[in-house]
Write a protein that holds these residues in place. Structure first.
Motif, PDB file in Angstrom:
ATOM      1  N   ALA A  56      22.434   3.609 -19.664  1.00 38.07           N
ATOM      2  CA  ALA A  56      22.099   5.022 -19.531  1.00 38.07           C
ATOM      3  C   ALA A  56      22.502   5.828 -20.760  1.00 38.07           C
ATOM      4  O   ALA A  56      22.021   6.950 -20.961  1.00 38.07           O
ATOM      5  CB  ALA A  56      22.773   5.599 -18.287  1.00 38.07           C
ATOM      6  N   HIS A  57      23.390   5.242 -21.578  1.00 36.42           N
ATOM      7  CA  HIS A  57      23.827   5.899 -22.807  1.00 36.42           C
ATOM      8  C   HIS A  57      23.235   5.236 -24.055  1.00 36.42           C
ATOM      9  O   HIS A  57      23.761   5.378 -25.157  1.00 36.42           O
ATOM     10  CB  HIS A  57      25.356   5.906 -22.880  1.00 36.42           C
ATOM     11  N   GLY A  58      22.146   4.489 -23.876  1.00 33.43           N
ATOM     12  CA  GLY A  58      21.397   3.993 -25.021  1.00 33.43           C
ATOM     13  C   GLY A  58      21.698   2.581 -25.477  1.00 33.43           C
ATOM     14  O   GLY A  58      21.178   2.147 -26.512  1.00 33.43           O
ATOM     15  N   TYR A  59      22.494   1.835 -24.713  1.00 31.49           N
ATOM     16  CA  TYR A  59      22.854   0.478 -25.121  1.00 31.49           C
ATOM     17  C   TYR A  59      22.027  -0.551 -24.354  1.00 31.49           C
ATOM     18  O   TYR A  59      21.846  -0.442 -23.135  1.00 31.49           O
ATOM     19  CB  TYR A  59      24.346   0.215 -24.889  1.00 31.49           C
ATOM     20  N   LEU A  60      21.544  -1.554 -25.070  1.00 36.12           N
ATOM     21  CA  LEU A  60      20.924  -2.716 -24.444  1.00 36.12           C
ATOM     22  C   LEU A  60      22.049  -3.704 -24.139  1.00 36.12           C
ATOM     23  O   LEU A  60      22.699  -4.219 -25.055  1.00 36.12           O
ATOM     24  CB  LEU A  60      19.909  -3.361 -25.385  1.00 36.12           C
ATOM     25  N   VAL A  61      22.298  -3.946 -22.876  1.00 34.79           N
ATOM     26  CA  VAL A  61      23.401  -4.808 -22.453  1.00 34.79           C
ATOM     27  C   VAL A  61      22.842  -6.171 -22.050  1.00 34.79           C
ATOM     28  O   VAL A  61      21.840  -6.248 -21.323  1.00 34.79           O
ATOM     29  CB  VAL A  61      24.175  -4.193 -21.274  1.00 34.79           C
ATOM     30  N   VAL A  62      23.474  -7.241 -22.516  1.00 33.67           N
ATOM     31  CA  VAL A  62      23.028  -8.595 -22.204  1.00 33.67           C
ATOM     32  C   VAL A  62      24.235  -9.480 -21.886  1.00 33.67           C
ATOM     33  O   VAL A  62      25.368  -9.174 -22.264  1.00 33.67           O
ATOM     34  CB  VAL A  62      22.230  -9.223 -23.376  1.00 33.67           C
ATOM     35  N   GLY A  63      23.973 -10.563 -21.200  1.00 27.91           N
ATOM     36  CA  GLY A  63      25.030 -11.532 -20.926  1.00 27.91           C
ATOM     37  C   GLY A  63      24.452 -12.733 -20.215  1.00 27.91           C
ATOM     38  O   GLY A  63      23.403 -12.630 -19.556  1.00 27.91           O
ATOM     39  N   GLU A  64      25.119 -13.875 -20.359  1.00 25.29           N
ATOM     40  CA  GLU A  64      24.655 -15.092 -19.686  1.00 25.29           C
ATOM     41  C   GLU A  64      25.731 -15.619 -18.761  1.00 25.29           C
ATOM     42  O   GLU A  64      26.917 -15.372 -18.968  1.00 25.29           O
ATOM     43  CB  GLU A  64      24.255 -16.165 -20.703  1.00 25.29           C
ATOM     44  N   ASP A  65      25.308 -16.311 -17.709  1.00 26.58           N
ATOM     45  CA  ASP A  65      26.245 -17.036 -16.848  1.00 26.58           C
ATOM     46  C   ASP A  65      26.657 -18.311 -17.585  1.00 26.58           C
ATOM     47  O   ASP A  65      25.807 -19.097 -18.005  1.00 26.58           O
ATOM     48  CB  ASP A  65      25.591 -17.408 -15.511  1.00 26.58           C
ATOM     49  N   GLU A 288      40.888  -6.724 -13.430  1.00 29.40           N
ATOM     50  CA  GLU A 288      39.517  -6.294 -13.705  1.00 29.40           C
ATOM     51  C   GLU A 288      39.491  -4.776 -13.866  1.00 29.40           C
ATOM     52  O   GLU A 288      39.206  -4.035 -12.927  1.00 29.40           O
ATOM     53  CB  GLU A 288      38.581  -6.754 -12.589  1.00 29.40           C
ATOM     54  N   ILE A 289      39.745  -4.307 -15.074  1.00 29.20           N
ATOM     55  CA  ILE A 289      39.847  -2.866 -15.285  1.00 29.20           C
ATOM     56  C   ILE A 289      38.521  -2.159 -15.063  1.00 29.20           C
ATOM     57  O   ILE A 289      38.503  -0.951 -14.793  1.00 29.20           O
ATOM     58  CB  ILE A 289      40.421  -2.539 -16.679  1.00 29.20           C
ATOM     59  N   LEU A 290      37.400  -2.883 -15.146  1.00 27.63           N
ATOM     60  CA  LEU A 290      36.091  -2.274 -14.900  1.00 27.63           C
ATOM     61  C   LEU A 290      35.762  -2.210 -13.415  1.00 27.63           C
ATOM     62  O   LEU A 290      34.743  -1.626 -13.027  1.00 27.63           O
ATOM     63  CB  LEU A 290      34.991  -3.047 -15.636  1.00 27.63           C
ATOM     64  N   ASN A 291      36.609  -2.813 -12.584  1.00 34.15           N
ATOM     65  CA  ASN A 291      36.433  -2.781 -11.132  1.00 34.15           C
ATOM     66  C   ASN A 291      37.667  -2.200 -10.448  1.00 34.15           C
ATOM     67  O   ASN A 291      37.944  -2.507  -9.292  1.00 34.15           O
ATOM     68  CB  ASN A 291      36.176  -4.200 -10.593  1.00 34.15           C
ATOM     69  N   GLU A 292      38.374  -1.367 -11.151  1.00 34.93           N
ATOM     70  CA  GLU A 292      39.627  -0.812 -10.650  1.00 34.93           C
ATOM     71  C   GLU A 292      39.450   0.612 -10.128  1.00 34.93           C
ATOM     72  O   GLU A 292      38.475   1.304 -10.456  1.00 34.93           O
ATOM     73  CB  GLU A 292      40.687  -0.800 -11.766  1.00 34.93           C
ATOM     74  N   ILE A 293      40.417   1.054  -9.343  1.00 36.58           N
ATOM     75  CA  ILE A 293      40.517   2.471  -9.013  1.00 36.58           C
ATOM     76  C   ILE A 293      40.825   3.213 -10.320  1.00 36.58           C
ATOM     77  O   ILE A 293      41.796   2.901 -10.997  1.00 36.58           O
ATOM     78  CB  ILE A 293      41.628   2.708  -7.978  1.00 36.58           C
ATOM     79  N   ARG A 300      34.715   5.327 -19.979  1.00 32.10           N
ATOM     80  CA  ARG A 300      34.591   6.397 -20.976  1.00 32.10           C
ATOM     81  C   ARG A 300      35.175   5.969 -22.321  1.00 32.10           C
ATOM     82  O   ARG A 300      34.571   6.209 -23.376  1.00 32.10           O
ATOM     83  CB  ARG A 300      35.310   7.650 -20.482  1.00 32.10           C
ATOM     84  N   ASP A 301      36.337   5.323 -22.295  1.00 33.02           N
ATOM     85  CA  ASP A 301      36.993   4.929 -23.544  1.00 33.02           C
ATOM     86  C   ASP A 301      36.168   3.900 -24.317  1.00 33.02           C
ATOM     87  O   ASP A 301      36.068   3.962 -25.546  1.00 33.02           O
ATOM     88  CB  ASP A 301      38.385   4.373 -23.259  1.00 33.02           C
ATOM     89  N   ILE A 302      35.600   2.946 -23.596  1.00 31.63           N
ATOM     90  CA  ILE A 302      34.773   1.932 -24.258  1.00 31.63           C
ATOM     91  C   ILE A 302      33.513   2.571 -24.832  1.00 31.63           C
ATOM     92  O   ILE A 302      33.111   2.284 -25.966  1.00 31.63           O
ATOM     93  CB  ILE A 302      34.436   0.789 -23.279  1.00 31.63           C
ATOM     94  N   LEU A 303      32.887   3.461 -24.052  1.00 36.55           N
ATOM     95  CA  LEU A 303      31.696   4.148 -24.551  1.00 36.55           C
ATOM     96  C   LEU A 303      32.023   4.958 -25.801  1.00 36.55           C
ATOM     97  O   LEU A 303      31.270   4.912 -26.792  1.00 36.55           O
ATOM     98  CB  LEU A 303      31.122   5.065 -23.469  1.00 36.55           C
ATOM     99  N   ASN A 304      33.134   5.686 -25.782  1.00 36.00           N
ATOM    100  CA  ASN A 304      33.509   6.489 -26.945  1.00 36.00           C
ATOM    101  C   ASN A 304      33.778   5.616 -28.164  1.00 36.00           C
ATOM    102  O   ASN A 304      33.394   5.961 -29.289  1.00 36.00           O
ATOM    103  CB  ASN A 304      34.742   7.338 -26.623  1.00 36.00           C
TER     104      ASN A 304
END
Length: 318
Positions: A56-65, A288-293, A300-304
């Motif tokens: 939503a902020h302009g990044y193409l995100v990819v990843g593989e299993d 899992e900081i991306l799945n935390e309260i 926000r910090d990673i995006l910045n």
């Protein structure tokens, strides 16, 4: 809304097919690529919310299993098993093959990679092999391990392999690896409380068959070998000193020994002369900081951080 796609590519082991996913900005305007190297006993679609946020902020995100994970595991018996030949290199080369595929489709676009947990170990080795080809690195939920521990782990898995075979699941090794992760958490509900303080996240993880399998001897040996490699500073001198690196983790993460591991990795990179290294520890956050309260803060910090380095990269190329 992100435009999400599934695709495949041939694994570097010459045997398996890797399943991969992309989250593209809805308007089609890509300012940078962000690749995710996921962790142990999970799969890349668990990052859907974060990937959609970045898209939503302009990044193409990819990843593989990874091999032995998610849809890349061809059968249930393949879960937790990588491949017979040199898996510690194949995992790195698979991540690089995906990078090359996406980069060819998006020439000239800044490229960032993030590795989480086991994915951070794979990524830390990746940086010694292919670090000159990316524009920034995020090392998340990482840790360190003494050489005698990784050496003993390799010995133990090799010893058990003689009697049980490489696909054997060792309860003893699993207990050694994870048995103490909940020790600082009062009134644990599950064996996986250490991943997050969010009960819904933990419950979904426990119920997910793609997050509840155990590692084989093959996979544990691979993990010990990669950890042994990246914890030796002499192996890291090939990392470009101009590569921006952002080390992020929670202070309540047992994988990183409650903040000590990420700090050690940060200091290691500083000693190597890497000029742009940042450390951010989130107080009270578990693995899992991306799945935390409070996950909004690392989002926000990673995006910045990405926006700042993306702008810098674009200005230098003008």
């Amino acid at each position: 809304m992100a435009i999400k796609k599934e695709f495949t590519f041939r694994s570097r082991d010459g045997i398996n097919t890797c399943y991969a996913y992309s989250w593209a900005p809805e308007n089609g305007n890509v300012k940078a690529v962000f690749q995710i190297i996921h962790g142990m006993v999970e799969y890349v679609q668990r990052y859907d919310a974060f990937a959609s946020f970045l898209a939503a902020h302009g990044y193409l995100v990819v990843g593989e299993d990874h091999l032995g994970h998610g849809k890349t595991a061809a059968t249930e018996k393949d879960l937790g098993y990588f491949c017979p030949q040199d898996p510690e290199t194949v995992l790195v080369r698979n991540a690089h093959r995906l990078k090359k595929i996406i980069q060819e489709q998006n020439p000239g676009v800044p490229y960032f990679i993030m590795g989480h947990s086991m994915g951070s170990f794979i990524f830390r080795k990746y940086l010694t092999m292919y670090g000159s080809g990316i524009d920034g690195a995020i090392v998340m939920g990482t840790g360190v391990m003494p050489a005698f521990v990784t050496g003993f782990g390799v010995f133990l898995t090799n010893f058990q392999k003689i009697f049980f075979g490489d696909r054997h699941v060792s309860g003893f090794i699993t207990h050694i690896a994870f048995g103490g992760y909940n020790k600082k958490i009062p009134n644990c509900r599950t064996e996986s409380d250490w991943i997050s303080r969010d009960d819904d996240v933990v419950d979904a993880y426990v119920k997910d068959p793609l997050c509840s399998f155990k590692f084989s001897l093959n996979a544990y040996r691979t993990l010990f070998k990669i950890l042994g490699y990246v914890c030796k500073e002499k192996n890291l001198t090939a990392i470009p000193d101009t590569l921006p690196i952002f080390v992020v983790a929670g202070t309540a993460d047992p994988v990183g020994n409650y903040g000590k591991g990420p700090k050690a990795v940060y200091e290691q990179y500083k000693r190597l002369g890497i000029k742009d290294v940042t450390l951010k520890l989130y107080d009270g956050f578990r693995h899992e900081i991306l799945n935390e309260i409070g996950k909004e803060d690392p989002y926000r910090d990673i995006l910045n951080w990405l926006d700042a380095h993306c702008a810098k990269e674009n200005s230098e190329n003008q």
